[in-house]
Write a protein that holds these residues in place. Sequence first.
Motif, mmCIF file in Angstrom:
data_model
loop_
_atom_site.group_PDB
_atom_site.id
_atom_site.type_symbol
_atom_site.label_atom_id
_atom_site.label_comp_id
_atom_site.label_asym_id
_atom_site.label_seq_id
_atom_site.Cartn_x
_atom_site.Cartn_y
_atom_site.Cartn_z
ATOM 1 N N ILE A 112 -25.547 99.335 -110.469
ATOM 2 C CA ILE A 112 -26.356 98.184 -109.996
ATOM 3 C C ILE A 112 -25.728 97.470 -108.800
ATOM 4 C CG2 ILE A 112 -27.318 97.746 -112.324
ATOM 5 C CD1 ILE A 112 -25.301 94.964 -111.284
ATOM 6 N N ALA A 113 -24.482 97.788 -108.471
ATOM 7 C CA ALA A 113 -23.746 96.981 -107.487
ATOM 8 C C ALA A 113 -24.164 97.275 -106.049
ATOM 9 C CB ALA A 113 -22.247 97.214 -107.649
ATOM 10 N N ASP A 114 -24.588 96.208 -105.356
ATOM 11 C CA ASP A 114 -24.805 96.302 -103.906
ATOM 12 C C ASP A 114 -23.701 95.566 -103.158
ATOM 13 O OD1 ASP A 114 -27.321 97.699 -104.013
ATOM 14 O OD2 ASP A 114 -28.231 95.831 -104.703
ATOM 15 N N TRP A 115 -22.936 94.759 -103.890
ATOM 16 C CA TRP A 115 -21.853 93.974 -103.275
ATOM 17 C C TRP A 115 -20.808 93.625 -104.331
ATOM 18 C CZ3 TRP A 115 -21.370 89.282 -105.731
ATOM 19 C CH2 TRP A 115 -22.505 88.803 -106.395
ATOM 20 N N ALA A 116 -19.635 93.198 -103.862
ATOM 21 C CA ALA A 116 -18.563 92.788 -104.775
ATOM 22 C C ALA A 116 -17.836 91.578 -104.210
ATOM 23 C CB ALA A 116 -17.583 93.940 -104.982
ATOM 24 N N PHE A 117 -17.409 90.707 -105.095
ATOM 25 C CA PHE A 117 -16.641 89.498 -104.749
ATOM 26 C C PHE A 117 -15.361 89.536 -105.583
ATOM 27 C CE2 PHE A 117 -15.245 85.233 -105.723
ATOM 28 C CZ PHE A 117 -15.476 84.484 -104.586
ATOM 29 N N PHE A 118 -14.209 89.213 -104.980
ATOM 30 C CA PHE A 118 -12.945 89.361 -105.715
ATOM 31 C C PHE A 118 -12.257 88.037 -106.009
ATOM 32 C CE2 PHE A 118 -13.639 93.169 -103.124
ATOM 33 C CZ PHE A 118 -13.798 94.070 -104.165
ATOM 34 N N ALA A 119 -11.629 87.988 -107.185
ATOM 35 C CA ALA A 119 -10.822 86.823 -107.575
ATOM 36 C C ALA A 119 -9.614 87.351 -108.358
ATOM 37 C CB ALA A 119 -11.665 85.862 -108.388
ATOM 38 N N LYS A 120 -9.061 86.557 -109.252
ATOM 39 C CA LYS A 120 -7.834 86.980 -109.965
ATOM 40 C C LYS A 120 -8.073 87.319 -111.424
ATOM 41 C CE LYS A 120 -5.356 87.594 -107.277
ATOM 42 N NZ LYS A 120 -4.875 88.842 -107.044
ATOM 43 N N ASN A 121 -8.608 86.321 -112.178
ATOM 44 C CA ASN A 121 -8.759 86.495 -113.629
ATOM 45 C C ASN A 121 -10.216 86.681 -114.001
ATOM 46 O OD1 ASN A 121 -6.026 86.052 -114.987
ATOM 47 N ND2 ASN A 121 -6.147 84.382 -113.514
ATOM 48 N N GLY A 122 -10.414 87.199 -115.220
ATOM 49 C CA GLY A 122 -11.777 87.385 -115.712
ATOM 50 C C GLY A 122 -12.571 86.097 -115.672
ATOM 51 N N ASN A 123 -11.920 85.008 -116.079
ATOM 52 C CA ASN A 123 -12.623 83.734 -116.156
ATOM 53 C C ASN A 123 -13.055 83.211 -114.780
ATOM 54 O OD1 ASN A 123 -11.925 80.755 -118.183
ATOM 55 N ND2 ASN A 123 -13.797 81.517 -117.299
ATOM 56 N N PRO A 256 -28.546 94.916 -115.500
ATOM 57 C CA PRO A 256 -28.271 93.486 -115.292
ATOM 58 C C PRO A 256 -28.295 93.136 -113.804
ATOM 59 C CG PRO A 256 -26.220 94.665 -115.679
ATOM 60 C CD PRO A 256 -27.317 95.692 -115.735
ATOM 61 N N ASP A 257 -28.207 91.826 -113.509
ATOM 62 C CA ASP A 257 -28.155 91.373 -112.107
ATOM 63 C C ASP A 257 -26.722 91.229 -111.623
ATOM 64 O OD1 ASP A 257 -31.100 90.655 -111.798
ATOM 65 O OD2 ASP A 257 -30.540 89.510 -113.579
#
Length: 411
Positions: A112-123, A256-257
């Motif tokens: 489903i992924a057209d894009w990705a955004f990155f951070a550190k933790n799951g939360n 999912p979205d």
Amino acid sequence: MKTYNYKKSRELFERAVEVIPNGIYVHYSPAPLIPIDAYPFYVESADGSRFIDVDGNEFIDYMCGYGPMVAGYHNKNIDKAAIEQLKKVDTATGAPAVMVDLAEELENTITIADWAFFAKNGNDVTTYSLMVAREHTQRKKIIRLKGGYHGVHPWTQSPDHPGVLFEDAENIIIGIFNDLDNLRDIIKKNKGEIAGLISTPYHHPVFFDSEMPDPGYWQEVEKICREEGIVIIVDEVRTGFRINVNGANETFGFKPDLICYSKAMANGYPISALVGTNEIKSSASKVFYTGSFWFSAMPMAASLATIRELKKTKGVEKMKEFGEKLAEGLSKLAENHGHELVVSGHPAMPYVRLADDPTMKLHQNWCAECTKRGAYFTSHHNWFVSTAHTEDDLKKTLEIAEDAFNALKKL
Ligand SMILES: Cc1ncc(COP(=O)(O)O)c(C=O)c1O
């Protein structure tokens, strides 16, 4: 079979409580480890499927750092990619090129992924997913499901927890997994007000058996959410890259979205990601969200190598096979000793319990006796397997489990 002692772990913990609140907090704290004298608190080193504690005891690791380790500690290809990136740059003034490579890899891998955004933790990304859903729908309320864990931000916690306000979760409605009537009822009572539904792909609460989605459950959830304009958020922080590299939703047959990832996506290097569809991309771009270390390049390089390694080695299939053999072997042993072992959830993340034990005491003691002999089992949380677990690990684990069943008779 010799059992371990944890003298140095205890000494370190005594020093820790003086200088760190609770000494060790939450999931690594002694509190969930029962009986506590059976468990090590501090780790010294790790390799492959095993870790060594500060007292020199070696464990076959069935918690894998509570999920992040998926392809073996010190996996050569992953560590090489991470170290090569570190030699070039990790955190500096600007986004690293590898961030684009990783976003493209996720876009190519997760259906489903057209894009990705990155951070550190799951939360970081579960919270961001709520903000994106709210921006996208211009609505306030979010449905999350009872027993589901999405992190520690105040919205995820009960208002009676210390430091949490009632207002923090004022717009969070608690639903029930696998209960479509409950979902319909919530939507009816909050018509036009619900921004998103956040759920794990299957239900894996602590202290209870895991629950797979009923046939048709996710398909109906998808239909209802589409009709009502509700954003579907799947929290794959725990399941991600262990059930299906293309997304667990592919296994369960729905779209999912948004999907949240962290834990296993970089084999232990700290990173998380929210991926989503094009329909929701411009809403994601409007939300103000970042962190000092979210552009750190080393975990991105590690993640790229982890995902490629899992695809190349058919890691998901390997973990499933190992998990099935583990469940079968332990269940047979339990039966030979007059017990019933219930194993639920996906084989790569089994929730295991001795069923003839309403107080959990027998099960806690058995897990503890296994841990003291070198197979690290928790009694309240699903376990994890990795692609580094071997036939030798399995054989040794079954010997340990047998000895632990014998030891239970003497308690
Ligand atoms: C399903 C799920 N979601 C979210 C989180 C939160 O992730 P983190 O602890 O990295 O913030 C966890 C952590 O265990 C999790 O299991």
